[in-house]
Structures are given as structure tokens and as C-alpha cells.
Design an enzyme around this catalytic site. Sequence first.
Site, PDB file in Angstrom:
ATOM      1  N   PRO A 150     -26.832 -18.611 -13.849  1.00 32.15           N
ATOM      2  CA  PRO A 150     -27.839 -18.410 -14.900  1.00 32.15           C
ATOM      3  C   PRO A 150     -28.557 -19.714 -15.202  1.00 32.15           C
ATOM      4  O   PRO A 150     -27.966 -20.651 -15.740  1.00 32.15           O
ATOM      5  CB  PRO A 150     -27.007 -17.921 -16.094  1.00 32.15           C
ATOM      6  CG  PRO A 150     -25.632 -18.471 -15.847  1.00 32.15           C
ATOM      7  CD  PRO A 150     -25.445 -18.549 -14.371  1.00 32.15           C
TER       8      PRO A 150
ATOM      9  N   ASP B 134     -27.229 -25.133 -15.223  1.00 37.84           N
ATOM     10  CA  ASP B 134     -26.323 -24.001 -15.085  1.00 37.84           C
ATOM     11  C   ASP B 134     -25.786 -23.674 -16.472  1.00 37.84           C
ATOM     12  O   ASP B 134     -24.957 -24.401 -17.022  1.00 37.84           O
ATOM     13  CB  ASP B 134     -25.186 -24.374 -14.127  1.00 37.84           C
ATOM     14  CG  ASP B 134     -24.211 -23.224 -13.885  1.00 37.84           C
ATOM     15  OD1 ASP B 134     -24.261 -22.231 -14.633  1.00 37.84           O
ATOM     16  OD2 ASP B 134     -23.384 -23.337 -12.956  1.00 37.84           O
ATOM     17  N   HIS B 135     -26.254 -22.569 -17.043  1.00 35.51           N
ATOM     18  CA  HIS B 135     -25.927 -22.254 -18.436  1.00 35.51           C
ATOM     19  C   HIS B 135     -24.466 -21.848 -18.615  1.00 35.51           C
ATOM     20  O   HIS B 135     -23.979 -21.758 -19.744  1.00 35.51           O
ATOM     21  CB  HIS B 135     -26.845 -21.141 -18.944  1.00 35.51           C
ATOM     22  CG  HIS B 135     -27.255 -21.316 -20.373  1.00 35.51           C
ATOM     23  ND1 HIS B 135     -26.612 -22.183 -21.246  1.00 35.51           N
ATOM     24  CD2 HIS B 135     -28.243 -20.735 -21.118  1.00 35.51           C
ATOM     25  CE1 HIS B 135     -27.178 -22.116 -22.434  1.00 35.51           C
ATOM     26  NE2 HIS B 135     -28.170 -21.250 -22.382  1.00 35.51           N
ATOM     27  N   ARG B 136     -23.752 -21.585 -17.510  1.00 35.61           N
ATOM     28  CA  ARG B 136     -22.310 -21.314 -17.630  1.00 35.61           C
ATOM     29  C   ARG B 136     -21.558 -22.588 -18.008  1.00 35.61           C
ATOM     30  O   ARG B 136     -20.520 -22.535 -18.664  1.00 35.61           O
ATOM     31  CB  ARG B 136     -21.751 -20.788 -16.300  1.00 35.61           C
ATOM     32  CG  ARG B 136     -22.363 -19.492 -15.816  1.00 35.61           C
ATOM     33  CD  ARG B 136     -21.906 -19.173 -14.403  1.00 35.61           C
ATOM     34  NE  ARG B 136     -22.224 -20.259 -13.467  1.00 35.61           N
ATOM     35  CZ  ARG B 136     -21.847 -20.293 -12.187  1.00 35.61           C
ATOM     36  NH1 ARG B 136     -21.122 -19.295 -11.694  1.00 35.61           N
ATOM     37  NH2 ARG B 136     -22.185 -21.303 -11.409  1.00 35.61           N
TER      38      ARG B 136
END
Length: 456
Positions: free
Chosen positions: A254, A428-430
Site C-alpha cells: 500500500p 510502504d504504509h504497512r
Amino acid sequence: MSIEIKMPALSPTMEEGTLAKWLVKEGDTVKSGDIMAEIETDKATMEFEAVDEGVIAKILVAEGTDNVKVGAVIAILAEEGEDAASVEAPKKAETPEPTDAEFKGRPDPSDPNKTGSEAKPVERTKEEAEDHGRPADAGAAKPASGGASSSGDRVKASPLARRIAADKGLELSAIAGSGPNGRIVKADVEGAKPGAQTKSAPSASAPAAAPAAEAPAAAPKPAQIPDIPHEATKLSNMRKTIARRLTESKQQVPHIYLTVDIRLDKLLRLRGELNASLESRGVKLSVNDMLVKALGVSLMAVPKCNVMFTPDQLITFHRADISVAVSTPAGLITPIVTEADTRSLSSISTKMKDLAGRARDNKLKPEEFQGGTASISNMGMFGIKQFEAVINPPQGMILAIGAGEKRPYIIDGELGVASVMSATGSFDHRAIDGADGAELMKVFKELVENPLGMLA
């Protein structure tokens, strides 16, 4: 005794490669260290050296062959004193087909009254063994209540089909078998319902129906090429890898994008002064060299962005190794400037010129382009104002640099004109929260606008 020359693993992740070119031919004498072939991996073309001495007796894989598995024998080397002409290519090991004997002589699992040597031998076909999911003699199936037809003859069914029928309460005598000689197999009982009579059995010559769950997925149809004059270029291993990795990145990672506008005037002035003092040493700094340094320092200042996401861990790195996107005729590759946060600008410049030159010649070593903690991609030289780059997994972020240009800008509270560029971070939004990504972009902007800070 002859020696098998096998396809080498030229990187930790290499599983197959292209044998791009043979540099020896049959009958040539080689010694340890001689270059025998060029092998194309997913990111580079690398030289393959001989380890042993001898004469090339047989070349088994022609140059230009794709998808050669690591460990596959590609040539045969005859040792000193051995007649190279008498050397034979190794025979491929063949898996023997099961014979009828393998499926006979075992107790009938459907007959609880007969065990051991008194049990009636059961003839099992190869399909039955595969249907069962293990060798035919691996164990007995649970007997089914409907195991005999009205005439008293035993119903022919595979052990797995009997087990499923018993679990579902099915009468085997009411089910038509699609296997050899009308044998009932897994597919016949999976779709049947208690009390339901099935259709009459297909003829013995009809092929057995394959279980729907086990049917192979249909291969995607190739794109229809329009009737327009064109040329087709075979995909290189590098292009295949780029396509696969970027597709995986956009599908699985994401992305969150954060953009800042950065004034370049002070950095450009400092670059001019440094280049004047470095001219005698043959070093000329580029703007990109300075941005690599700024990103390295920024990552150490905001370590929450110098990370890698794994399914069960978040890895935080204690140095900044920056992967720098370099365009080559074969595709994009990202050589790594290690320890970018502590290297001098002159060292970064010298390193980048060496890496970029060898990248364009496909001469990088695997460790020079595999790894890195973050990436930077600069398209300013093409006049691109702003873009969003795709993250290079398993890294947590990539910085996209646009062109510096003269723009209206507020300077000391008044409207003026300044050299400004746009920089966009993809995160990387994780692994990286938006606030942490924003902090990194803020630190990067401050360093570029006040570049002496990155030298302190």
C-alpha cells in the site's frame, strides 16, 4: 574421469538464467580462472569462470538458451589424459512408471473380513493410486456400507472414493464410475448427494473426468497483436524481473505519496564552490550526488523510515544504503551507494560514476545492486516536474526527484523567483505511518535548502 560443468548460482536468489554466450568451444583446453561463458541473470550479465583444468568435451546447452536451471549440466570437461572424444553426455534420470505389480497383492481395504495373507488381492490402477493421494499400499480406507451391488459383486472403487462415500453416506452401487473399467473415483463421489441416482456410466473408452479442484488454471491468452507494421523483441531476464517485481509492489504494497517543493539556490551555489575546489582531483559533483547524501542523512535522522517490512517483523537499519535508479539499454537497475549518510560527497560522486558505468555495461556484481535500505529516482534531467515512483520491495520507501526550474516563490516574506524542484516520497504504509513519512520529507527539504547541514 570427466567433470560435469553445471549452471552456477551467481546470486543468492538466482534459480535460473540465460546462457548468453559461450567463450569456449568443444576441444578447447581450459584452466582454473579462464572465462568460459557469459550468463545473464535477472539483473546483469556475468562471466562464468572455470574451476577445474581439462578439455571441453561436450557443450550440452547452446548459447542463447533461456531458463537454464541452476545446477543443470551445461558442459562436460575431460580431465588430463582422458579421451575427450569418448566422453558421453549424462543420461537424464527417468522416473519409472508404476507397474501392475505395484498395485497387486495387498489386502482389500473394503473387505473387513479378510486381512493379511487371507485377503483377496486387489488390483489398483495408477489413477487409483493418484486419486488416493499416496501409494496404494499406504493404508486401508474406511469401509463403505454400500460396497456391493445387488448381484453380490464387489463395486470397483478407489480407496479414497470409498472413504468419501462412507463419510457422505452414499451407496456406491448407485454411483456410475468414470474411471478405467467403470471404477468409481474421487470425482464421481464428490459431486454426488445421498439418495440421488447418478447417470449411467460413460463408456470404457471415455476419458476419466478430472477433479474440478485439481484442474490446472488456464494459461492467459496472449495479447492480440494488431495488423500494423511492427517488430517483436524477446523479453530479457531483466525486463521480466522488472515487470514481475513492480507488479508485485503495486499489488501487495500500500503506497502513500507525500510531495514537497524545495528551493535549490543554496545547494546550487555550494555545488559550484565545491566543484571549483575539486577540479584538480578530477571530481565533479552532480546535483543527484548531493541529493543521495541528503536522503542518507535524512534517513538516519528519521530512522522510522529506514525500515523493511516482513510478515512478522519490522526491520530498522542502522545505516543508509541508497539504491540509485540508473537507466540502461536493457532496463532499470538500482546500484547501491553504501553508507551514504557518512560518505563524503566526493566519495559518493566517484562511486556513482563507477556503478552507473558498469550498470550500463551489465557488469555489476549481485551485491552491488541487491539490498539497499531506500531508493532515489531522479527524472529531472528529462524535464519531468513531478512523479510518483514505485517502491522497490522489500525497501520501505523511494524518493522521486523532479526537475529544478525557476518558479515564483516567497523569499523573506516577498514574492520573488527561485530555483525550485518537487520531491515525492512513496512510502510502504504497512511499515511507515504518514506522519513519519512527512517528517522525513521535512528533514530532507531542510537539508537541501541549507546544504551545509548535511556536511556537518
